[in-house]
Each structure stands twice: as structure tokens, then as C-alpha cells.
Design an enzyme around this catalytic site. Structure first.
Site, PDB file in Angstrom:
ATOM      1  N   LYS A 173       0.839  -1.202   0.000  1.00  0.00           N
ATOM      2  CA  LYS A 173       0.000   0.000   0.000  1.00  0.00           C
ATOM      3  C   LYS A 173       0.870   1.247   0.000  1.00  0.00           C
ATOM      4  CE  LYS A 173      -4.008  -1.774   2.561  1.00  0.00           C
ATOM      5  NZ  LYS A 173      -4.972  -1.629   1.469  1.00  0.00           N
ATOM      6  N   ARG A 186     -10.337 -11.448   1.813  1.00  0.00           N
ATOM      7  CA  ARG A 186     -11.162 -12.542   1.286  1.00  0.00           C
ATOM      8  C   ARG A 186     -10.432 -13.882   1.384  1.00  0.00           C
ATOM      9  NH1 ARG A 186     -11.613  -9.292  -4.271  1.00  0.00           N
ATOM     10  NH2 ARG A 186     -11.322  -7.598  -2.782  1.00  0.00           N
TER      11      ARG A 186
HETATM   12  N1  BES Z   1      -8.302  -3.686   4.226  1.00  0.00           N
HETATM   13  C1  BES Z   1      -8.357  -3.304   2.857  1.00  0.00           C
HETATM   14  C2  BES Z   1      -9.629  -2.520   2.518  1.00  0.00           C
HETATM   15  C3  BES Z   1      -9.666  -1.104   3.007  1.00  0.00           C
HETATM   16  C4  BES Z   1      -8.952  -0.111   2.345  1.00  0.00           C
HETATM   17  C5  BES Z   1     -10.458  -0.761   4.071  1.00  0.00           C
HETATM   18  C6  BES Z   1      -9.021   1.190   2.794  1.00  0.00           C
HETATM   19  C7  BES Z   1     -10.528   0.543   4.514  1.00  0.00           C
HETATM   20  C8  BES Z   1      -9.811   1.518   3.883  1.00  0.00           C
HETATM   21  C9  BES Z   1      -8.343  -4.546   1.982  1.00  0.00           C
HETATM   22  O1  BES Z   1      -7.560  -5.586   2.436  1.00  0.00           O
HETATM   23  C10 BES Z   1      -7.770  -4.125   0.662  1.00  0.00           C
HETATM   24  O2  BES Z   1      -6.635  -3.766   0.619  1.00  0.00           O
HETATM   25  N2  BES Z   1      -8.590  -4.170  -0.369  1.00  0.00           N
HETATM   26  C11 BES Z   1      -8.174  -3.759  -1.658  1.00  0.00           C
HETATM   27  C12 BES Z   1      -8.754  -4.722  -2.659  1.00  0.00           C
HETATM   28  C13 BES Z   1      -8.220  -4.550  -4.050  1.00  0.00           C
HETATM   29  C14 BES Z   1      -6.762  -4.932  -4.109  1.00  0.00           C
HETATM   30  C15 BES Z   1      -9.023  -5.402  -4.983  1.00  0.00           C
HETATM   31  C16 BES Z   1      -8.693  -2.348  -1.909  1.00  0.00           C
HETATM   32  O3  BES Z   1      -9.807  -2.036  -1.501  1.00  0.00           O
HETATM   33  O4  BES Z   1      -7.946  -1.541  -2.467  1.00  0.00           O
HETATM   34 MN    MN Z   2      -5.529  -5.385   1.803  1.00  0.00          MN
END
Ligand code: BES
Ligand code: MN
Ligand code: ZN
Length: 498
Positions: free
Chosen positions: A279, A353
Site C-alpha cells: 500500500k 477474502r
Molecule cells: N483492508 C483493505 C480494505 C480497506 C482499504 C479498508 C481502505 C478501509 C480503507 C483490503 O484488504 C484491501 O486492501 N482491499 C483492496 C482490494 C483490491 C486490491 C481489490 C482495496 O480495496 O484496495
Molecule cells: Mn488489503
């Protein structure tokens, strides 16, 4: 520490207390109770309104000292907004700002005459406690010097002369307090940083709760045990971390022995750096909140146990970190889930997931009546619904509606998004049974579609709480949502609402 809640029959004028509340509607309109208080004080309230010191909009207040004709030391005029739309929600919202101010200032005790305009007082009492405790919550576990107000607010007294209504108030207060306690527990766990709240820590806290209640049994599977079960998806996420993963299992047996349980599955990512699909660093600290789904399950179980609800309830919290490491998942890796389905990990940041799918397969062994999973699953959900409403999806219309209604009843709303074949296609993989991402569009829906491949054997609903589980910015902190929704869902199943 939660406040003390009392119900009394004393007439408002005659009650000796630190602060008496008089509600005022927008444009300075008054109800019967406030009108009679105005008379008792020789017109003090109307005069203050005429002077323009308060208009009655929601959350506005004015504290008057030593009001003549009353036994109370202070009279707080509290704006509750529009008269026509006045109800439990408006009252609880206004009270939240009132208690914050009273906690900061001299009052230790406050009394609220229950407005006669409320047709039923049970929902109001429940919401009052939830909102008041929410407003007074502070997290100081990691401060070396704990601060507390000089004269903290310790007691809220509700004034009600009708015996039937007093009974309803009592019930609402008790349930509200259990919900508020569950929220506080969820918030405490979530506000702890990733270096303290590890999967092992989370498991230990759940076990502590298990020791508090006879009907609650808590255990946690180790990585070795998960390996035996074939949880290849969950373990692949944990491989990149030095902290061992845990699968926390909480069984609350309050119902009849053969009664099928409600199973709650909560995402417990104690820190999500994204893994190799790292990230960006801005606000990455907030990914300590990626265990809020799991925390809400633990908080809800505490609430149900405190209320001794006659229900069988199972909480499952898969818990892991998601970090980049030489041993971590790589984009393109293919892993085998406990269900046997193979998964191509196209983005290691779609890890929620991966840990949830094995937990959802594990849930089958409890022969669930229904399964609800709760997860900070997708940033896309924040784009779709913002920070006010949780995303809601599922494979059973009746269950989804039941969940939505429960949320509505306690101001913890969730809104349904669609699913279907067209979206499922986005998960096709050239190399494995499915991919773990579905492309740029409809991210919340394709995430739910992924989970749906593992929930075919039972009725299932999914709550995406990415936008609602915590606040950013100056007020940064966990919200405790959706503990109110989940507890209300269970209260309704036990027919404990009125
Ligand atoms: N924990 C995150 C989702 C999230 C992001 C929650 C920002 C709250 C604030 C999750 O694990 C994630 O990183 N999801 C990705 C999925 C994508 C790679 C398909 C996302 O939402 O960017
Ligand atoms: Mn994630
Ligand atoms: Zn995550």
C-alpha cells in the site's frame, strides 16, 4: 467506566440534581414538560429563547445556573431539532452532545424528563445509552498519563411517571448498556496498535471473555492446526508475517441444545500493509483497523452474554497480519483453499477474502442457521457509500432484509448492493479456479462474489464496514460499528425488542 442509569418518578421541578434537561424544538417551540418548567421558573426558558441565546436546532444547548423555582442546580436547554421529525433518534443524538459538555463541566449527574411526545420509550432508552456512552468513550491505554475530567458525569436519571413506560425504559437501558459495552470493547481492541494487538493478543482477549461467562467457550486454532485442515488461503496471507495466525472460535450456548447457531465471521487483520502489492504509505497506520470486523464479533458476543440471550451463537475470527516478506504471497501465486477451490492471488492486498474464505468453509461444521461475515473488505465500499452506511450483500433476500432492518432500528445502517452472474464473471482466472480480484469496477460487489463461492451451503449475509468501522482525521478512532446492528439482529431473533 459506563455511567449509572436510573429511572425516577419525581416531578422534574422537585428533583434535586446537578442538571435538569429541558428539550427545545427548532424555532423555539416547546413541549408540555418544557412549558411547565418554564412556568415553574417564572418564564426563564421563554425569555432565554426570546433573547436569541438558543434556537432549538439539534445539539445546541444553553446551561442556566440556579434556575428559580427548581430544585436542580442547573437547567440545560437542549435543542432537539424539528418538532415534526422528533423521535428516539433525534433525542439520542442531541443528548450525546449534552453529556459531552456536562462531562467536561461541573455536573456529575443529569436528569432528563422523558418527553411525552415519544410514543414508545423503549427504543429511545436503548439509543440514549448507546449514544451517551459512545460520546463519553476515551481511549487512553497507551498514554503514560491518563487524563480525566475534574467532575466526570457519572449518572443519567430518566424521569417517567407512567409505570408501563418505566418498564420499557428499564429494558431499553439494560440492552443499550450491553450494546454500549460491546462497542467499547470493540473500540478498545481496534484502537490498539498493530505491535500490541497481534493475532495472539486478539485470541488472548477473546479467551479472557470466555473465562467471564459460563456459557461461552473460546479456543484458537494455531497455524499447525489450520494446516491440518487445509486452510491454504488463510495461511498464505500469514506466511509473510513473523506473527503466527490464529483462528479464534467463540461458542456461546444460550439457546436450546440442538438449536442451530447464528454464526458471525469477522475479518481480523491486525495490520494490513498490502503485502508485496504494498500500500502507499499515506495513512497506512489506519490499517491497524483492519481487524474491526473481528472486534465487532467479539463485542457482540460480549453483549449477548451480558444479556444472557437465549440464542446459540458462534463467533469465528480469522486473524493474521499482511506484510511484505521473502516468504509472502507473490502476485500470480496460486493457493488451495480449505474448500478445495484454487485461487490465483493477482493482488496480495486483497487478503481479507483469502482469510475469510477458509473461515467461511470452517463455519459449515456448526450447521449454521445463518452466517453473517463482517469485514473492512474494500476501499471501493467507501467510494460507494462513504462513511455513514455499511455495505450489505448476501445470498438470501430474507436474511439481507432482516439485517438491514436491525441496523435501521439502532442507527447503524447498512445498504444492500446487488450481486449476480455478470459480476461473478469478473473473477475468472486463466490458471486457477478463481482470481482473488475482479478488476477496477464494482470492487465491493466482486469481493462479495468471491466470498459467495464459499458460502453456498448456508444462508449468508456480508457486511463491508470499510467506511464505517473507524474515523480518520482529528477524531481518529474506532467507532464500534456494527456491534449495535449485530446485537439488535440477535435481540430481534430472540423476540427481546418492543
Ligand atoms: N483492508 C483493505 C480494505 C480497506 C482499504 C479498508 C481502505 C478501509 C480503507 C483490503 O484488504 C484491501 O486492501 N482491499 C483492496 C482490494 C483490491 C486490491 C481489490 C482495496 O480495496 O484496495
Ligand atoms: Mn488489503
Ligand atoms: Zn485488508
Amino acid at each position: 467506566m459506563p455511567m449509572e442509569y436510573r429511572i425516577r418518578t419525581t416531578p422534574a421541578e422537585a428533583l434535586a440534581t446537578d442538571c435538569l434537561i429541558a428539550v427545545v424544538f427548532s424555532k423555539g417551540k416547546l413541549d408540555e414538560t418544557t412549558t411547565s418548567l418554564d412556568k415553574a421558573t417564572g418564564g426563564l426558558i421563554k425569555e432565554s429563547l426570546r433573547d436569541g441565546d438558543l434556537s432549538g436546532n439539534s445539539g445546541e444547548f444553553l446551561i442556566l445556573h440556579r434556575p428559580p423555582g427548581l430544585k436542580a442546580r442547573r437547567l440545560m436547554l437542549l435543542g432537539v431539532g424539528d418538532e415534526k421529525s422528533f423521535g428516539a433518534k433525534a433525542l439520542a443524538g442531541a443528548l450525546a452532545s449534552a453529556v459531552k459538555e456536562l462531562d467536561r463541566t461541573g455536573s456529575r449527574e443529569v436528569a432528563l424528563p422523558m418527553p411525552g411526545k415519544l410514543e414508545t420509550v423503549y427504543p429511545a432508552a436503548k439509543r440514549l445509552v448507546i449514544r451517551a456512552e459512545e460520546a463519553l468513550y476515551r481511549f487512553q491505554e497507551c498514554k503514560s498519563k491518563k487524563e480525566s475530567p475534574k467532575h466526570p458525569l457519572r449518572k443519567l436519571i430518566l424521569l417517567e411517571s407512567d409505570a408501563g413506560r418505566r418498564k420499557q425504559l428499564r429494558k431499553g437501558l439494560d440492552q443499550g448498556r450491553a450494546i454500549a459495552n460491546g462497542m467499547a470493547l470493540a473500540r478498545n481492541l481496534a484502537n490498539l496498535p498493530g505491535n500490541i494487538c497481534t493475532p495472539t493478543h486478539l485470541a488472548n482477549e477473546a479467551k479472557k471473555l470466555g473465562r467471564r461467562f459460563d456459557k461461552l467457550k473460546v479456543s484458537a486454532l494455531t497455524e499447525k492446526q489450520m494446516e491440518k485442515l487445509g486452510m491454504g488461503a488463510l495461511l498464505s496471507v500469514s506466511r509473510g508475517s513473523r506473527q503466527e495466525a490464529r483462528l479464534i472460535v467463540m461458542e456461546y450456548r444460550g439457546g436450546k441444545p440442538g438449536q442451530r447457531p447464528v454464526v458471525l465471521v469477522g475479518k481480523g487483520l491486525t495490520f494490513d500493509a498490502g503485502g508485496i502489492s504494498l500500500k502507499p504509505s499515506a495513512n497506512m497506520d489506519e490499517m491497524k483497523y483492519d481487524m474491526c470486523g473481528g472486534a465487532s464479533v467479539i463485542g457482540t458476543i460480549q453483549a449477548c452474554a451480558e444479556l444472557a440471550l437465549p440464542v446459540n451463537l458462534v463467533g469465528i475470527v480469522p486473524s493474521s497480519e499482511n506484510l511484505p516478506d521473502g516468504n509472502a504471497n507473490k502476485p500470480g501465486d496460486i493457493v488451495t483453499s480449505m474448500s478445495g477451490l484454487t485461487i490465483e492471488v493477482l493482488n496480495t492486498d486483497a487478503e481479507g477474502r483469502l482469510i475469510l474464505c477458509d473461515a467461511l468453509t470452517y463455519a459449515e461444521r456448526f450447521k449454521p442457521a445463518v452466517v453473517i461475515d463482517i469485514a473492512t473488505l474494500t476501499g471501493a465500499c467507501i467510494v460507494a457509500l462513504g462513511h455513514h452506511i455499511s455495505g450489505l450483500l448476501g445470498n438470501d433476500d430474507t436474511l439481507v432484509e432482516e439485517v438491514a432492518r436491525a441496523g435501521e432500528a439502532v442507527d447503524d445502517p447498512a445498504w444492500r448492493l446487488p450481486m449476480g452472474e455478470d459480476y461473478q464473471k469478473q473473477l475468472e482466472s486463466n490458471f486457477a479456479d478463481i482470481a482473488n480480484i475482479g478488476g477496477r469496477s464494482a470492487g465491493t460487489i466482486t469481493a462479495a462474489c468471491f466470498l459467495s463461492r464459499f458460502t453456498e451451503k448456508y444462508k449468508w449475509a456480508h457486511l463491508d464496514i470499510a467506511g464505517t468501522a473507524w474515523k480518520s482525521g482529528k477524531e481518529k478512532g474506532a467507532t464500534g460499528r456494527p456491534v449495535p446492528l449485530l446485537t439488535e439482529f440477535l435481540l430481534r431473533r430472540c423476540k427481546r425488542v418492543s
